[in-house]
Design a protein around this motif. Structure first.
Motif, short mmCIF file in Angstrom:
data_model
loop_
_atom_site.label_atom_id
_atom_site.label_comp_id
_atom_site.label_asym_id
_atom_site.label_seq_id
_atom_site.Cartn_x
_atom_site.Cartn_y
_atom_site.Cartn_z
N LEU A 1 0.86 -1.19 0.00
CA LEU A 1 0.00 0.00 0.00
C LEU A 1 0.89 1.23 0.00
O LEU A 1 1.74 1.40 0.87
N GLU B 1 -3.47 1.71 10.73
CA GLU B 1 -2.56 0.58 10.77
C GLU B 1 -2.80 -0.26 9.52
O GLU B 1 -3.90 -0.77 9.30
N GLU B 2 -1.78 -0.41 8.70
CA GLU B 2 -1.90 -1.11 7.43
C GLU B 2 -2.39 -2.55 7.60
O GLU B 2 -3.13 -3.07 6.78
N ASN C 1 -10.88 -0.64 4.37
CA ASN C 1 -10.67 -0.28 5.76
C ASN C 1 -12.00 -0.62 6.45
O ASN C 1 -12.98 0.12 6.30
N ASP D 1 -2.54 5.55 -0.89
CA ASP D 1 -3.60 4.56 -0.68
C ASP D 1 -4.00 4.53 0.79
O ASP D 1 -5.18 4.51 1.13
N ARG D 2 -3.00 4.53 1.67
CA ARG D 2 -3.29 4.51 3.11
C ARG D 2 -4.06 5.76 3.52
O ARG D 2 -4.99 5.70 4.32
N THR D 3 -3.69 6.90 2.96
CA THR D 3 -4.38 8.16 3.28
C THR D 3 -5.83 8.11 2.79
O THR D 3 -6.75 8.45 3.52
N LEU E 1 -6.36 4.66 6.79
CA LEU E 1 -5.82 3.53 7.55
C LEU E 1 -4.80 4.01 8.56
O LEU E 1 -3.80 4.61 8.21
N ALA F 1 -6.14 -3.57 7.09
CA ALA F 1 -6.79 -3.56 5.78
C ALA F 1 -7.16 -4.97 5.36
O ALA F 1 -6.44 -5.93 5.63
#
Length: 158
Positions: free
Chosen positions: A74, A86-87, A115, A78-80, A84, A90
Motif C-alpha cells: 500500500l 494501521e496497514e 478499511n 492509498d493509506r491516506t 488507515l 486492511a
C-alpha cells in the motif's frame, strides 16, 4: 435503508453497513456505494453489491485462493485515501470473473482494499506485471457449493 438487487432481492441495511469507494472501480467510476455480502451458498465467496444499481455486483474472493504468496504494497496515498491508521487492519480481496473457456479467473492486478473500521474501499491498479488481470483458478476449485474452503481475507503486510 432498502437496497433492491437482481441477485439477492430486497436487502435491508443500515447506513453504517455501507462501504464507500469514492473513486469507484475501474470501468464503474460512477458507482461509489456498496454493501459487502457473504454468498449464501459458497463459503469463501462474497459479493460487493452496488447500492444504486440493482444488477451491479462483483464476486470477491481472498487472494490466497488463487496465489498463496500474493503480496501488495500500500502506497502512502492509498493509506491516506483509506484513512488507515494501521496497514495490517486492511482487508484485501480480488474480483472473480468468468474466463473465456467458462472457468473462473481472478483479477490480481486490480485488488480491492478495504478499511473495515472506516467502511472505505479502494481499487488498486498494480503496475507490476508480476500478477495477471485474468489469473485462472485451479480447475479443481470449480464453482460449486463446496468451492471455497473459506480463508479469511488477506491482511495487508507492512
Amino acid at each position: 435503508m432498502n437496497i433492491v438487487t437482481t441477485r439477492f432481492g430486497l436487502i435491508q441495511a443500515s447506513d453504517s453497513e455501507l462501504i464507500r469507494i469514492p473513486e469507484g472501480l475501474v470501468g464503474f467510476r460512477t458507482f461509489t456505494q456498496f454493501i459487502h455480502l457473504p454468498d449464501p451458498v459458497v463459503a469463501g465467496l462474497s459479493w460487493l453489491q452496488s447500492v444504486t444499481a440493482p444488477d451491479l455486483a462483483f464476486g470477491l474472493v481472498a487472494p490466497p485462493l488463487a496465489v498463496s504468496d500474493y503480496r501488495i504494497e500500500l502506497r502512502p496515498g492509498d493509506r491516506t485515501a483509506l484513512e488507515l491508521d494501521e496497514e495490517r487492519s486492511a482487508l484485501i480481496y480480488v474480483i472473480l470473473n468468468r474466463g473465456e473457456g467458462g472457468g473462473l479467473t481472478v483479477n490480481l492486478q486490480g485488488p480491492l482494499v478495504f478499511n473495515p473500521v472506516r467502511r472505505l474501499g479502494r481499487q488498486l491498479v498494480l503496475t507490476s506485471s508480476r500478477y495477471a488481470v485474468r489469473y485462472p483458478l485451479d480447475p479443481s476449485q470449480a464453482p460449486a457449493p463446496t468451492l471455497l474452503p473459506g480463508p479469511s481475507p488477506l491482511r495487508a503486510t507492512a
